[in-house]
Design an enzyme around this catalytic site. Structure first.
Site, PDB file in Angstrom:
ATOM      1  N   THR A  97       0.868  -1.176   0.000  1.00 16.29           N
ATOM      2  CA  THR A  97       0.000   0.000   0.000  1.00 16.29           C
ATOM      3  C   THR A  97       0.902   1.222   0.000  1.00 16.29           C
ATOM      4  O   THR A  97       1.656   1.453   0.944  1.00 16.29           O
ATOM      5  CB  THR A  97      -0.932   0.011   1.219  1.00 16.29           C
ATOM      6  OG1 THR A  97      -1.753  -1.156   1.171  1.00 16.29           O
ATOM      7  CG2 THR A  97      -1.813   1.247   1.212  1.00 16.29           C
ATOM      8  N   LYS A 172      -7.219   1.272  -2.981  1.00 11.31           N
ATOM      9  CA  LYS A 172      -6.838   0.866  -1.631  1.00 11.31           C
ATOM     10  C   LYS A 172      -7.071   2.000  -0.644  1.00 11.31           C
ATOM     11  O   LYS A 172      -7.423   1.761   0.522  1.00 11.31           O
ATOM     12  CB  LYS A 172      -5.371   0.428  -1.598  1.00 11.31           C
ATOM     13  CG  LYS A 172      -4.891  -0.093  -0.237  1.00 11.31           C
ATOM     14  CD  LYS A 172      -5.679  -1.313   0.232  1.00 11.31           C
ATOM     15  CE  LYS A 172      -5.249  -1.767   1.633  1.00 11.31           C
ATOM     16  NZ  LYS A 172      -3.943  -2.439   1.655  1.00 11.31           N
ATOM     17  N   LYS A 240       0.381   4.543   8.514  1.00 10.55           N
ATOM     18  CA  LYS A 240       1.001   4.937   7.247  1.00 10.55           C
ATOM     19  C   LYS A 240      -0.044   5.034   6.146  1.00 10.55           C
ATOM     20  O   LYS A 240      -0.077   6.005   5.375  1.00 10.55           O
ATOM     21  CB  LYS A 240       2.081   3.912   6.875  1.00 10.55           C
ATOM     22  CG  LYS A 240       2.740   4.125   5.514  1.00 10.55           C
ATOM     23  CD  LYS A 240       2.147   3.255   4.413  1.00 10.55           C
ATOM     24  CE  LYS A 240       2.395   1.775   4.628  1.00 10.55           C
ATOM     25  NZ  LYS A 240       1.876   0.957   3.515  1.00 10.55           N
TER      26      LYS A 240
END
Length: 292
Positions: A97, A172, A240
């Site tokens: 990701t 995502k 993150k």
């Protein structure tokens, strides 16, 4: 199946993904910064490569799932990285990701070297990775998608080409935005059940199959109740991801108040020492906050 796959990153998710590629009949080269993390894969037949350069030069499809965008940038765009050393015509698949903008940069640079790059982040727990049931969100050229589809199908059941480069990462971001707010709701619901004197496991028997149903409710709420906070996905990595989603939303001038609230709570969990817990450990922080 006659293509050799190079796999970089054998963490919580990556190890099972590489294993499923081997089970599907692919020859797999493997590299990770800590070799001990790959020793069981090597024992099962994977070929160890000493560095990214060696792996890239000896693989037809190169798959990465590493920690942070900075790791992705180094492993693809560095002097000793994949793009500089992969064979012409190779396929590059980043399943980390990461940033949609970085995915576009990798795609453009790869194309200059006659390489075909895809951004393909995944969704699903460590259990789904083990079972080969991940959701895989893909960005890249439709022309080459079918060439790598057998590899995707060895790792996941729901594989969708979302659009051009960067589309997988944008999808995502949508996934993580939905999870962030859902997790807050699950945590509050379980805590409410306990405060009301209910058995939360019995409550789950009802609500997980109704309108409130979600992956987090069915798969992570039982872990919360049992006090099992082992990571299927680390808190530090989720923070993150939320930062990436907020950055992307800000560039589009899109307000994301639910996401920002969730990130604030996870930042507090991180400060309390929860970085290496699973994302469902938000329950611990919330319960502590509720008892104050």
């Amino acid at each position: 199946m006659n293509k050799t796959i190079g796999f970089i990153g054998t963490g919580v998710m990556g190890k099972s993904m590489a294993r499923n590629l081997m089970k599907a009949g692919f020859s797999v080269n493997v590299y990770t910064r800590t070799k001990v993390k790959a020793e069981d894969l090597i024992a099962e037949g994977a070929s160890w490569k000493d560095n990214v350069t060696e792996l890239a030069a000896s693989s037809d499809i190169i798959i990465t799932i590493v920690g942070y965008p900075s790791d992705v940038e180094e492993v693809y765009l560095g002097d000793n990285g994949i793009i500089q050393h992969a064979k012409s015509g190779s396929y590059l698949i980043d399943m980390t990701t990461s940033s949609p903008q970085l995915a576009q940069q990798i795609f453009d640079t790869a194309k200059e070297h006659n390489l075909h790059a895809f951004d393909a982040p995944v969704s699903g727990s460590d259990i789904y990775a083990e079972q080969g049931k991940l959701t895989i969100m893909v960005g890249g050229d439709k022309e080459y998608f079918n060439d790598v589809l057998p590899a995707f199908e060895a790792m996941g059941q729901n594989v969708v080409l979302q659009g051009p480069a960067g589309s997988g990462q944008h999808t995502k971001m949508c996934n993580q935005i939905a999870i962030a707010s859902t997790m807050m709701g699950v945590v509050e619901a379980i805590t409410y059940a306990e405060k009301a004197g209910l058995d939360p496991k019995t409550v789950l028997e009802s609500i997980q199959y109704g309108a409130a149903g979600s992956f987090s409710l069915s798969n992570l709420a039982p872990r919360m109740i049992d006090g099992n906070f082992e990571p299927g996905f680390y808190v530090k990595h989720f923070i993150k991801d939320m930062n990436l989603a907020i950055e992307s939303a800000d560039k589009m001038e899109l307000p994301v108040p639910g996401l920002k609230l969730a990130k604030d709570l996870y930042d507090r969990l991180s400060e309390a020492g929860g970085d290496n817990d699973g994302t469902h450990a938000l329950y611990k922080y919330y319960k502590m906050m509720a008892e104050q």
